[in-house]
Design an enzyme around this catalytic site. Structure first.
Site, PDB file in Angstrom:
ATOM      1  N   HIS A  76       0.872  -1.173   0.000  1.00 39.05           N
ATOM      2  CA  HIS A  76       0.000   0.000   0.000  1.00 39.05           C
ATOM      3  C   HIS A  76       0.917   1.233   0.000  1.00 39.05           C
ATOM      4  CE1 HIS A  76      -2.833   2.907   1.832  1.00 39.05           C
ATOM      5  NE2 HIS A  76      -3.811   2.051   1.598  1.00 39.05           N
ATOM      6  N   GLN A 104      -4.780  -5.188   6.529  1.00 36.31           N
ATOM      7  CA  GLN A 104      -5.723  -5.954   5.723  1.00 36.31           C
ATOM      8  C   GLN A 104      -5.910  -7.377   6.255  1.00 36.31           C
ATOM      9  OE1 GLN A 104      -8.402  -5.282   3.377  1.00 36.31           O
ATOM     10  NE2 GLN A 104      -6.841  -3.722   3.234  1.00 36.31           N
ATOM     11  N   ASP A 159       2.716  -4.922   7.916  1.00 35.42           N
ATOM     12  CA  ASP A 159       1.520  -4.083   7.822  1.00 35.42           C
ATOM     13  C   ASP A 159       0.315  -5.032   7.864  1.00 35.42           C
ATOM     14  OD1 ASP A 159      -0.710  -2.757   6.939  1.00 35.42           O
ATOM     15  OD2 ASP A 159       0.256  -1.817   5.213  1.00 35.42           O
ATOM     16  N   CYS A 200      -4.593   2.465  -3.789  1.00 33.16           N
ATOM     17  CA  CYS A 200      -3.355   2.897  -3.120  1.00 33.16           C
ATOM     18  C   CYS A 200      -2.230   1.899  -3.323  1.00 33.16           C
ATOM     19  CB  CYS A 200      -3.557   3.130  -1.622  1.00 33.16           C
ATOM     20  SG  CYS A 200      -4.694   4.439  -1.253  1.00 33.16           S
ATOM     21  N   LYS A 204     -10.663  -1.100   9.971  1.00 30.70           N
ATOM     22  CA  LYS A 204     -10.790  -2.225   9.039  1.00 30.70           C
ATOM     23  C   LYS A 204     -11.375  -3.437   9.752  1.00 30.70           C
ATOM     24  CE  LYS A 204      -8.250  -0.331   5.513  1.00 30.70           C
ATOM     25  NZ  LYS A 204      -6.910  -0.331   4.969  1.00 30.70           N
TER      26      LYS A 204
HETATM   27  C1  LIG Z   1      -5.950   0.501   4.745  1.00 28.95           C
HETATM   28  C2  LIG Z   1      -4.542   0.107   4.635  1.00 28.95           C
HETATM   29  C3  LIG Z   1      -3.518   0.969   5.027  1.00 28.95           C
HETATM   30  C4  LIG Z   1      -3.773   2.376   5.512  1.00 28.95           C
HETATM   31  O1  LIG Z   1      -4.533   2.393   6.667  1.00 28.95           O
HETATM   32  P1  LIG Z   1      -5.051   3.792   7.283  1.00 28.95           P
HETATM   33  O2  LIG Z   1      -6.079   3.395   8.262  1.00 28.95           O
HETATM   34  O3  LIG Z   1      -5.614   4.568   6.106  1.00 28.95           O
HETATM   35  O4  LIG Z   1      -3.882   4.476   7.867  1.00 28.95           O
HETATM   36  C5  LIG Z   1      -2.222   0.514   4.923  1.00 28.95           C
HETATM   37  N1  LIG Z   1      -1.937  -0.713   4.465  1.00 28.95           N
HETATM   38  C6  LIG Z   1      -2.891  -1.571   4.076  1.00 28.95           C
HETATM   39  C7  LIG Z   1      -2.512  -2.935   3.606  1.00 28.95           C
HETATM   40  C8  LIG Z   1      -4.225  -1.184   4.140  1.00 28.95           C
HETATM   41  O5  LIG Z   1      -5.178  -2.039   3.750  1.00 28.95           O
END
Ligand SMILES: *Cc1c(COP(=O)(O)O)cnc(C)c1O
Length: 404
Positions: A121, A201, A198, A362, A224
Site C-alpha cells: 500500500h 488488511q 503491515d 493505493c 478495518k
Molecule cells: C488501509 C490500509 C492501510 C492504511 O490504513 P489507514 O487506516 O488509512 O492508515 C495501509 N496498508 C494496508 C494494507 C491497508 O489495507
C-alpha cells in the site's frame, strides 16, 4: 456456523437504501462497518466518561484512563504481545508506519538497505522513500509474480548483511494475497534485519500472534476490523521500542521538562504525545471483543465460502479477468471486464446500491505491473451474504450490456 441474519441486525447501516436500493456493502477492505456493540461504547463514552486521561485526579478522568488502558490490554491479549506497553496507540496504520520511519531516521546510515515488497500500500512505500532520501539508505523491492504473489526466491537474494529493515504487508489490500510472512521474518532474522508487518488488511480476517511470528513491528487500523476511523496501533518488541527515538514531542510523552533538558517518559507514553483518540482507543477494544465473540475461525471459514462462491459466479461473466486468482487469499476479488474502465463499472453498481472500490487501491505499482489503470475490487465481510453476491453478478451483467 455463522447466523448471518442475526449478525446483520448488529449493523444498522446495512438497513439503509442507496439510490432506492438496499445497500450492498462490498468495500470492506477500505473500511468495515460498525456494529451496535461498538456504537454503544462510543455513545457511552461521550455520555458518561468523557474526560482527559492520565493526568486527572477526578473520578471521570480516572474512569476514562481505566477504560483506555483496559482497551490497550485487550489489544495486547488479542495479538498476544508480551507486555501491554508494547502496544502504542496511533491514528492508524499510516501513522504507525510514519512513527517508525521517523524513528529510524537516526538509526540508519548511507548504504544501509531496506527491503519492501511490490504488493505494498502507498502508506508502506512513501514514508520509506522519504526516509531513504534523508538518510542515504537504499530501498530494494521484492518483485511480484503474475498470479499476484511475492517472488520469494528474489527476496532471498536481496538479503545481505547491510539489510536493516524489511516491510511487507500481511495481506495485500489490492489483491487479497496472504504473504508468507513467517518465512520472510525468519529469513530476515538470520541476517539480523528487523521486520515490520503491515497488518491492516489481515486483522479483519486472521488472528495474529506476534510472539509466535516473532515479528519485530506489527501495525494495523481499527476501522478495518469493525472499529472507528482515526485509531490504530503499533506493536513493537520492547527492546526495539526503547531504542527508538520519540516521534512527536508534547505533553504526555515526557518524564520531566526544563528548558535545559527534557527526559522522555517510558513506554508506551514516549510515543503518545498529546491527548489521544481516547474514545477511539476504547472502541478499538470493543471492536476486538465483538470479533472475538464471533470467533476468527468462524469468520474466516464463512468468508472463504463467500470468496469461492463469488469467484465462481463472477467467472461466468464473459471477458472477466480476476487478478490474483488461485492464491492463498482473503475475501477480496480484484477484476476487470473486457476493456471497460473500472470506474464506469463501479458507477453503475453504485446506481444499483452496490458499493465496490475502483481504481489503483493505493497500490499503483501493482496496477503498473499488470499494465492496467485499476480494477474493480469487491471485498467481503462476515456480514455479507450469497444473495448479495448474486445481485452484484446480475448487476455487472447489466452494466456490461450498457457499456459495451
Ligand atoms: C488501509 C490500509 C492501510 C492504511 O490504513 P489507514 O487506516 O488509512 O492508515 C495501509 N496498508 C494496508 C494494507 C491497508 O489495507
Amino acid at each position: 456456523m455463522i447466523d448471518v441474519n442475526k449478525i446483520r441486525k448488529d449493523f444498522p447501516i446495512l438497513k439503509r437504501k442507496v439510490n432506492g436500493q438496499d445497500l450492498i456493502y462490498f468495500d470492506n477492505a477500505a473500511t468495515s462497518q460498525t456494529p451496535l456493540q461498538v456504537i454503544e461504547v462510543i455513545t457511552d463514552y461521550y455520555s458518561r466518561l468523557n474526560a482527559n486521561i492520565h493526568r486527572g485526579v477526578h473520578q471521570l478522568s480516572q474512569e476514562a484512563t481505566d477504560a483506555y488502558e483496559e482497551a490497550r490490554i485487550k489489544i495486547q491479549k488479542h495479538f498476544n504481545a508480551a507486555e501491554a506497553y508494547e502496544i502504542i496507540f496511533t491514528a492508524g496504520t499510516t501513522e504507525s508506519i510514519n512513527l517508525l520511519a521517523s524513528g529510524y531516521n537516526s538509526l540508519l546510515k548511507p548504504g544501509d538497505e531496506l527491503i519492501i515488497s511490490a504488493l505494498e500500500h502507498h502508506s508502506n512505500i512513501v514514508p520509506w522513500q522519504m526516509l531513504c532520501e534523508k538518510t542515504g539508505a537504499i530501498l530494494k523491492v521484492i518483485p511480484m509474480t503474475l498470479n499476484g504473489s511475492l517472488d520469494i526466491e528474489s527476496y532471498h537474494s536481496l538479503l545481505n548483511s547491510k539489510t536493516k529493515l524489511i516491510f511487507v504487508n500481511h495481506v495485500s489490500n489490492a489483491l487479497g494475497t496472504i504473504n508468507p510472512i513467517k518465512e520472510i521474518i525468519n529469513e530476515a532474522h538470520t541476517y539480523g534485519a528487523k521486520v515490520l508487518i503491515d497488518g491492516a488488511q489481515a486483522c479483519p480476517h486472521i488472528k495474529t500472534d506476534v510472539q509466535e511470528l516473532n515479528v519485530d513491528y506489527y501495525v494495523t487500523s481499527a476501522h478495518k476490523l469493525c472499529g472507528p476511523t482515526g485509531v490504530g496501533m503499533l506493536y513493537g518488541k520492547k527492546e526495539l521500542l526503547r531504542a527508538l527515538p520519540p516521534y512527536q514531542g508534547g505533553g504526555e510523552m515526557i518524564a520531566s521538562v526544563t528548558f535545559e533538558k527534557t527526559t522522555y517518559a517510558g513506554l508506551p507514553h514516549k510515543f503518545e504525545a498529546g491527548t489521544p483518540n481516547i474514545c477511539g482507543g476504547i472502541a478499538f477494544g470493543a471492536a476486538l471483543d465483538y470479533m472475538n465473540n464471533l470467533g476468527f475461525d468462524v469468520i474466516s471459514k464463512y468468508e472463504a465460502e463467500l470468496l469461492a462462491y463469488a469467484t465462481n459466479s463472477l467467472k461466468k461473466i464473459e471477458g472477466i479477468k480476476i487478478y490474483g486468482e488461485g492464491l492463498d487469499k482473503t475475501a477480496v476479488i480484484s477484476f476487470n471486464i473486457g476493456d471497460i474502465h473500472p470506474y464506469d463499472l463501479g458507477s453503475i453498481l453504485n446506481q444499483m446500491g452496490i458499493a465496490v472500490r475502483t481504481g489503483h487501491h493505493c497500490a499503483q505499482p501493482i496496477m503498473d505491473f499488470y499494465e492496467i489503470p485499476g480494477t474493480v475490487r469487491a471485498s467481503f465481510s462476515f456480514y455479507n451474504t450469497f444473495e448479495e453476491i448474486d445481485i452484484m453478478v446480475t448487476a455487472l451483467k447489466k452494466a456490461v450490456l450498457m457499456l459495451q
